[in-house]
Design an enzyme around this catalytic site. Structure first.
Site: not given
Ligand code: CTP
Length: 400
Positions: A212, A281, A291, A339, A343
């Site tokens: 990303n 994710d 490849k 969240k 979390k």
């Molecule tokens: N985070 C993490 N590990 C992951 C995904 C996210 O530690 N696998 C942490 C990010 O660093 C951030 C927080 O969780 O501090 C929120 O991440 P975000 O990407 O906004 O949320 P998601 O949980 O991925 O939810 P969504 O993509 O559904 O919005």
């Protein structure tokens, strides 16, 4: 004054010739125990009392002894060394050393460094009581104090030469405390902070990956602000184009799984865990060894979930204080708050990434601080300035 202030500080310990030079070994040990980065400079006379090897072993750095040593100057020249220092302490400072510093001489490495130094300088005098009470020494010391040089001691008591009176060097613990007092107390002095930053890369085959646009700027700015606040900072970073911030322990990772493992290892011994990383994710379920060649057919990639890193850290027992970031495009506070709960975080900073002027890849950011008890929108600011604000907001809540 708390010795935590010494964490991350770069200290030059100057040792001049005197029997108290042996106490400098203990001083260097103390400063290292308080997590300072120490470099030792010795005069020729000091080396008659204690060996550079001892100080090298205790400081973990080569000892500087000569001004005109091409080899040593190539590694770190005297001007560089003066610039490197956050403070310099001459311990012991002999009568002769005090006189040379007072006169602004630059006839060896130690005195030249003093001339080149911009950082605070402190002296810990050590000499026979009659020499300390001598008018010339007295005048030299007065002159140095007027120039703003800090004077640590001397103490009174029995002396190596059999006399009793003023001239004993202060003990290592007291010198370390006085030195710490030269620095302002950082809001995170001595705390261990781990920060994740940047994107992760999820391999598809040896040449392709899913990732990303995260630049890592927020995490890197937070790491700098944490160091500035006195924290012992570890930065676990995915691939970004930023240089490692000074005084930070860097852990470079690529995939979410690597970031997860590095985070669990670091979080087990840290006080605060801040997750700014944009962790992928999902990752490809299988990574091709070779490849992948194109074909006429559509391609289907099967993805599986990556672990949620901060959730795993928040479940550790004991867990560090956990701070997350939530990038949202709608219902920002509502989504961030859920969240926070899901979390198991102490704090979450939410930002609206639908707003083009802030967030991903931009220079400025605006966040809302959300905890179980509060919702507080902070002012929009450049990421570096905001980072300092966030570190202070975190520090404030740690104390309660
Ligand atoms: N985070 C993490 N590990 C992951 C995904 C996210 O530690 N696998 C942490 C990010 O660093 C951030 C927080 O969780 O501090 C929120 O991440 P975000 O990407 O906004 O949320 P998601 O949980 O991925 O939810 P969504 O993509 O559904 O919005």
């Amino acid at each position: 004054m708390p010795t935590q202030n010494l964490a991350n500080k770069r200290i030059i310990v100057g040792i001049s010739g005197g029997i108290a030079a042996y106490k400098a070994a203990e001083l260097v040990r103390r400063l290292k125990q308080h997590e300072a980065d120490v470099r030792v400079v010795m005069t020729a006379a000091a080396q008659q009392f204690i060996t550079p090897l001892t100080l090298q072993a205790l400081s973990g750095n080569p000892v500087h002894t000569a001004l005109l040593n091409t080899e040593a100057e190539a590694a770190m020249g005297h001007i560089e060394l003066a610039r490197w220092a956050d403070a310099m302490l001459i311990a012991p400072a002999s009568a002769n050393c005090i006189a040379r510093v007072a006169q602004g001489q630059g006839d060896d490495l130690l005195t030249t460094l003093v001339l080149a130094l911009k950082a605070p300088l402190a002296l810990a005098p050590a000499m026979n009581q009659a020499m300390w009470l001598d008018e010339a020494t007295h005048d030299n010391v007065q002159l140095l104090v007027r120039r703003g040089i800090a004077l640590f001691g001397p103490a009174e008591g029995s002396q190596a030469c059999g006399d009793t009176g003023p001239g004993r060097m202060l003990e290592a613990d007291e010198l370390a405390e006085r030195l710490a007092g030269l620095f302002n107390t950082g809001s995170m002095a001595g705390l261990r902070v781990t920060i994740t930053a940047g994107p992760t890369r999820e391999a598809i085959d040896p040449v392709r990956f899913i990732s990303n646009h995260s630049s890592g700027k927020m995490g890197y700015a937070l790491a700098e602000a944490a160091v500035e606040a006195g924290a012992l900072t570890t930065l676990i970073s995915g691939p970004v184009a930023l240089p490692p911030p000074p005084k930070v322990s860097m852990v470079q990772v690529r995939s979410a799984l690597e970031m997860h493992d590095a985070s669990i290892a670091a979080a087990a011994r840290c006080d605060v865990f801040i997750a700014t990383a944009a962790v992928a994710d999902y990752r490809p379920k299988t990574v091709a060894n070779q490849k992948i060649k194109k074909s006429g057919e559509a391609m289907v990639l099967e993805l599986e979930r990556n672990p949620d890193i901060i959730t795993a850290v928040a479940k550790l027992k004991p867990a560090p204080y956990c701070v997350g970031f939530a990038a949202e495009t709608e219902k920002v506070v509502e989504h961030a708050r859920s969240k926070l709960q899901q979390k198991g975080l102490n704090l979450i900073f939410a930002n609206d990434v639908a707003n083009a002027g802030i967030g991903f890849n931009s220079e400025e950011n605006q966040v809302t601080l959300i905890s179980a008890e509060e919702t507080l929108t902070l002012e929009q600011a450049p990421k570096q300035k905001l980072a300092r604000v966030l570190i202070n907001e975190i520090a404030k809540r740690l104390c309660h």
